[in-house]
Write a protein that holds these residues in place. Sequence first.
Motif, PDB file in Angstrom:
ATOM      1  N   TYR A 159       2.962  -6.680   9.169  1.00  0.00           N
ATOM      2  CA  TYR A 159       3.097  -5.131   9.123  1.00  0.00           C
ATOM      3  C   TYR A 159       1.717  -4.659   8.554  1.00  0.00           C
ATOM      4  O   TYR A 159       1.320  -4.878   7.537  1.00  0.00           O
ATOM      5  CB  TYR A 159       4.277  -4.904   8.280  1.00  0.00           C
ATOM      6  N   LEU A 160       0.926  -4.181   9.464  1.00  0.00           N
ATOM      7  CA  LEU A 160      -0.470  -3.885   8.961  1.00  0.00           C
ATOM      8  C   LEU A 160      -0.830  -2.421   9.473  1.00  0.00           C
ATOM      9  O   LEU A 160       0.075  -1.388   9.925  1.00  0.00           O
ATOM     10  CB  LEU A 160      -1.480  -4.630   9.691  1.00  0.00           C
ATOM     11  N   SER A 189       0.960  -1.246  -0.153  1.00  0.00           N
ATOM     12  CA  SER A 189       0.036  -0.175  -0.057  1.00  0.00           C
ATOM     13  C   SER A 189       0.824   1.301   0.156  1.00  0.00           C
ATOM     14  O   SER A 189       1.812   1.224   0.460  1.00  0.00           O
ATOM     15  CB  SER A 189      -0.848   0.114   1.192  1.00  0.00           C
ATOM     16  N   ASP A 190       0.152   2.386  -0.463  1.00  0.00           N
ATOM     17  CA  ASP A 190       0.923   3.357  -0.350  1.00  0.00           C
ATOM     18  C   ASP A 190       1.220   4.198   1.053  1.00  0.00           C
ATOM     19  O   ASP A 190       2.017   4.925   1.168  1.00  0.00           O
ATOM     20  CB  ASP A 190       0.366   4.640  -1.535  1.00  0.00           C
ATOM     21  N   LEU A 191       0.144   3.620   1.777  1.00  0.00           N
ATOM     22  CA  LEU A 191       0.236   4.316   3.343  1.00  0.00           C
ATOM     23  C   LEU A 191       1.253   3.304   4.104  1.00  0.00           C
ATOM     24  O   LEU A 191       1.403   2.075   3.886  1.00  0.00           O
ATOM     25  CB  LEU A 191      -1.031   3.927   3.831  1.00  0.00           C
TER      26      LEU A 191
END
Length: 577
Positions: A41-42, A25-27
């Motif tokens: 990793y969330l 994700s970009d985030l």
Amino acid sequence: MKFMKLGSKPDLFQSNGENIRYVASDLATDMIITVGDFKFYLHKFPLLSKSARLQKMVAVLDNESNQELEVHDIPGGPAALEICAKFCYGMTCTLNAYNVVLARCAAEYLEMYETIDKGNLVYKIDVFLNSSIFRTWKDSIIVFQSTKNLVPWSEELKIVSHCLDSIASKVSIDTAKVNWSYTYKRSGNESPRKLIVPKDWWVEDLCDLSSDLYKRVIITIKTKGYASSDVLGESLRAYTQKRLPWFGKKDYKNNGNDLKTRSLIEMIIGLLPEEKETVSCAFLVHLLHACVILDCGGTRKKELIRRIGRELENVSVDDVAILDVDLVQELVAVFMMRDQNGEDEFLEVKCVDSNAKINVAKIIDGYLAEIAKDPCLELVKFADLADMVASLPRVTHDGIYRAIDMYLKEHPGIGKSEKKRICRLMDCRKLSPEACRHAVQNERLPLRVVVQVLFFEQLRSTTTTGGITEIPPGPTTTGGSHGSSRTATTNTEEEWGSVPTSEELKTLKGELEKGGEKASSKVKGVFMSKRIFMKVFSGKDRESDNGSSDTSESRSTNAEETKSVTPVSRSRRQSLS
């Protein structure tokens, strides 16, 4: 197999190394969840919006950019967490019978309830289980298997009890309504739907369960009366043979590492239906054999001996041949006790059918013939077992004769007294014509027995040609004193106990036949030459069963003795023992 698809977004979970999973994700991720050696990793928002437990855990942590939570005790481990995380992200995830239980237990652990978010994971999985999984035969079995590694969660969530009810209720359904897939290979047909559904259609599918799960299913079926006892018995047999490939083989050896196998055998014995003849005697005999080899508990062994003994007439010789003599003696003792008591303690049968007695005698005769091949078999064991069934009726004594002949063949070194002991087990009067023809040419038999066979063979022939239907009592191998008043001066015990040669057998038979010819032309009875008669009836019996000495006809020149010596109308008994 039923399945349920969750979410619609692409699956963005990726790996970085063997034990690291993250969402592409970009985030930037702002939460780390550790499960054993795995790190996930969330992002906080999607997870906290659906998990009350994660909300509580994050609340107690300091404000950090990357907060690390440890959930090592989550049921189902990393695989279960990943399913729950994908659901939170709205990513595509498929549930089926293999993973639905671990997903349900993990969702319960993370507290993904309706109170946190409408249509949460716990609710969706429960709907899937009740509407699809528990309505499907094979899916219910698969789910039940998966619960074993998720105890106590699966128990507390009642998944186990639902599986048991689902499986047991389907077993009881009318076979005409069975329209789902099942395994049935015993008939060799791979397309069971083309056939009429058998009442034991479900047996093979339960063979895939572990012993503890199988036990729970069978107990549930028995308790609720969902299946007949004979089908339950067939299920136990199929399960045992599937789990123990050596089962029923005589040459199996205990390798000293059989705790698990012993537990399985004892479990099967404990699950046996109580009703008589609901389980085949062959299966019970093989269980007893395994029970002895594995040194199972004495109570289980006694239970099997009692069950087999009460229906011993249904055992085959091939089945009972795997047991040793001592065990067979115990089985016969149970059967004979049932007969002596005049009732069956299990079913209160008031008498033992005569056909059952005949069958048991035939079975034991066949068993004796099998064990007689063992060169190490002691005569006393052979004779004691034969004596136990001596009182049972037999159509002929051909079976016991065959066993005796086999024993003499395999034990050529036994003494004269032992030969006499074993030959007393049969009654020469009850041998068929075929057995008589074999016996008169059998050089292994003592002379006394050969003469008896010749005598009764000729007597049967004479009475038949003379129109006489009743054969008078005569000398038998069981012997004993019958009160003859004269003494003998010929043929010693050693001579009678000797084994005749081929020439002697031919001579005796020829002379006996000549005597028979005279009989048929002289009178309606039996007439023998004095010489043949003396061969049959002379000699003292120094070892008669009742301890007394027999006496026989002495030689006499009286004219009366040149006539018929043993007319049919007389019932005088002469001893050859």
